[in-house]
Design a protein around this motif. Structure first.
Motif, PDB file in Angstrom:
ATOM      1  N   ILE A 178      -8.906   5.780  -4.823  1.00  0.00           N
ATOM      2  CA  ILE A 178      -8.103   7.002  -4.829  1.00  0.00           C
ATOM      3  C   ILE A 178      -8.259   7.753  -3.512  1.00  0.00           C
ATOM      4  N   ALA A 179      -9.484   7.786  -2.988  1.00  0.00           N
ATOM      5  CA  ALA A 179      -9.712   8.458  -1.710  1.00  0.00           C
ATOM      6  C   ALA A 179      -8.913   7.786  -0.594  1.00  0.00           C
ATOM      7  N   PHE A 190       0.819  -1.212   0.000  1.00  0.00           N
ATOM      8  CA  PHE A 190       0.000   0.000   0.000  1.00  0.00           C
ATOM      9  C   PHE A 190       0.854   1.264   0.000  1.00  0.00           C
ATOM     10  N   ARG A 191       1.918   1.257   0.789  1.00  0.00           N
ATOM     11  CA  ARG A 191       2.757   2.448   0.934  1.00  0.00           C
ATOM     12  C   ARG A 191       3.443   2.819  -0.380  1.00  0.00           C
ATOM     13  N   PHE A 192       3.844   1.825  -1.131  1.00  0.00           N
ATOM     14  CA  PHE A 192       4.493   2.065  -2.420  1.00  0.00           C
ATOM     15  C   PHE A 192       3.513   2.707  -3.403  1.00  0.00           C
ATOM     16  N   ALA A 193       2.285   2.194  -3.413  1.00  0.00           N
ATOM     17  CA  ALA A 193       1.273   2.739  -4.322  1.00  0.00           C
ATOM     18  C   ALA A 193       0.800   4.127  -3.900  1.00  0.00           C
ATOM     19  N   ALA A 194       0.699   4.336  -2.588  1.00  0.00           N
ATOM     20  CA  ALA A 194       0.148   5.597  -2.089  1.00  0.00           C
ATOM     21  C   ALA A 194       1.158   6.729  -2.052  1.00  0.00           C
ATOM     22  N   PHE A 224      -1.061  13.321 -11.346  1.00  0.00           N
ATOM     23  CA  PHE A 224      -0.781  12.234 -12.287  1.00  0.00           C
ATOM     24  C   PHE A 224      -1.428  10.943 -11.811  1.00  0.00           C
ATOM     25  N   PHE A 225      -1.231  10.600 -10.535  1.00  0.00           N
ATOM     26  CA  PHE A 225      -1.670   9.294 -10.051  1.00  0.00           C
ATOM     27  C   PHE A 225      -3.176   9.181  -9.876  1.00  0.00           C
ATOM     28  N   ALA A 226      -3.851  10.267  -9.543  1.00  0.00           N
ATOM     29  CA  ALA A 226      -5.303  10.190  -9.370  1.00  0.00           C
ATOM     30  C   ALA A 226      -6.000   9.756 -10.668  1.00  0.00           C
ATOM     31  N   PRO A 227      -5.790  10.459 -11.794  1.00  0.00           N
ATOM     32  CA  PRO A 227      -6.418   9.987 -13.039  1.00  0.00           C
ATOM     33  C   PRO A 227      -5.828   8.676 -13.534  1.00  0.00           C
ATOM     34  N   TYR A 228      -4.543   8.450 -13.261  1.00  0.00           N
ATOM     35  CA  TYR A 228      -3.872   7.220 -13.688  1.00  0.00           C
ATOM     36  C   TYR A 228      -4.566   5.986 -13.118  1.00  0.00           C
TER      37      TYR A 228
END
Length: 226
Positions: free
Chosen positions: A205-206, A139-143, A154-158
């Motif tokens: 995303i939230a 999770f930490r890597f993704a967040a 970038f990451f939110a729409p991605y």
């Protein structure tokens, strides 16, 4: 799609009105790899669903299911199937481009192309994080990217587009499986899949961005964006 591996492209968007013999082998390879990967995709989405409760829950669930797919036997098979899925999908989209008609066929093709791009980037990022950076790709890597100035946009729409594309692609598959029996049922299933993807993606995303609960990202993860 956070964590270890990405999700799946199922039933690629080559035009159903096109029945050329040279496509049959690619279509079989694409569907077969997709059906096998569907089990992993279900686990991955379940991980995200559990993760809506909290960061610790997401990490604990991933730790529990990792032995199923992250081992010397299964992981190489998964990576091979992902490669087959992406290459066969892109080829089918390109070969069927001129003959594709109808919004469903185009939704299937576009969602498949986005998923292919996402898979390539996501798998490369995970492997780089594990091997080169020696980080636990949970999770930490993704967040982490959501908590570094500028990278959120970038990451939110991605991620939102990736999850929406996955559900849309599956919805297109459901449409083609049912449209001969009832076009209304097929259209309803497609709409339901698309709507679910958008809503679920928004919740993911939230969670990653800390809107649902407090998120703790160690400095080692944040430094990867400096």
């Amino acid at each position: 799609m956070t964590g270890d591996h990405p999700v799946i492209i199922l039933n690629n968007g080559d035009d159903r009105t096109t029945r050329r013999p040279y496509k049959s082998t690619l279509r079989v390879a694409h569907r077969t790899s997709g059906l096998v990967l569907l089990t992993f995709a279900a686990l991955h989405m379940a991980n995200h669903l559990v993760g809506l409760q909290g960061q610790a829950d997401h990490i604990a669930f991933m730790a529990a299911i990792r032995p199923v797919y992250r081992n010397p036997v299964v992981e190489p098979i998964l990576l091979t199937l992902i490669t087959v899925q992406v290459l066969s999908g892109i080829t089918l989209v390109i070969r069927g481009w001129r003959g594709r008609t109808g919004i469903v066929a185009w939704l299937q093709a576009i969602s498949g192309l986005y998923l292919s791009a996402f898979l390539l980037n996501h798998v490369a990022s995970i492997l780089y994080g594990r091997i080169a950076l020696a980080l636990d790709t949970d999770f930490r890597f993704a967040a982490a990217g959501f908590h570094v100035a500028g990278f959120y946009w970038f990451f939110a729409p991605y991620y939102l587009l990736a999850i929406t594309a996955l559900f849309t692609h599956l919805g297109c598959a459901a449409y083609w499986l049912t449209y001969a029996r009832s076009q209304r049922l097929g259209a309803g299933l497609l709409a339901a899949f698309c709507g679910t993807g958008i809503v679920f993606g928004a919740f993911v995303i939230a969670a990653l961005s800390g809107l649902l609960y407090a998120v703790d990202i160690p400095t080692a993860y944040l430094r990867t964006y400096q």
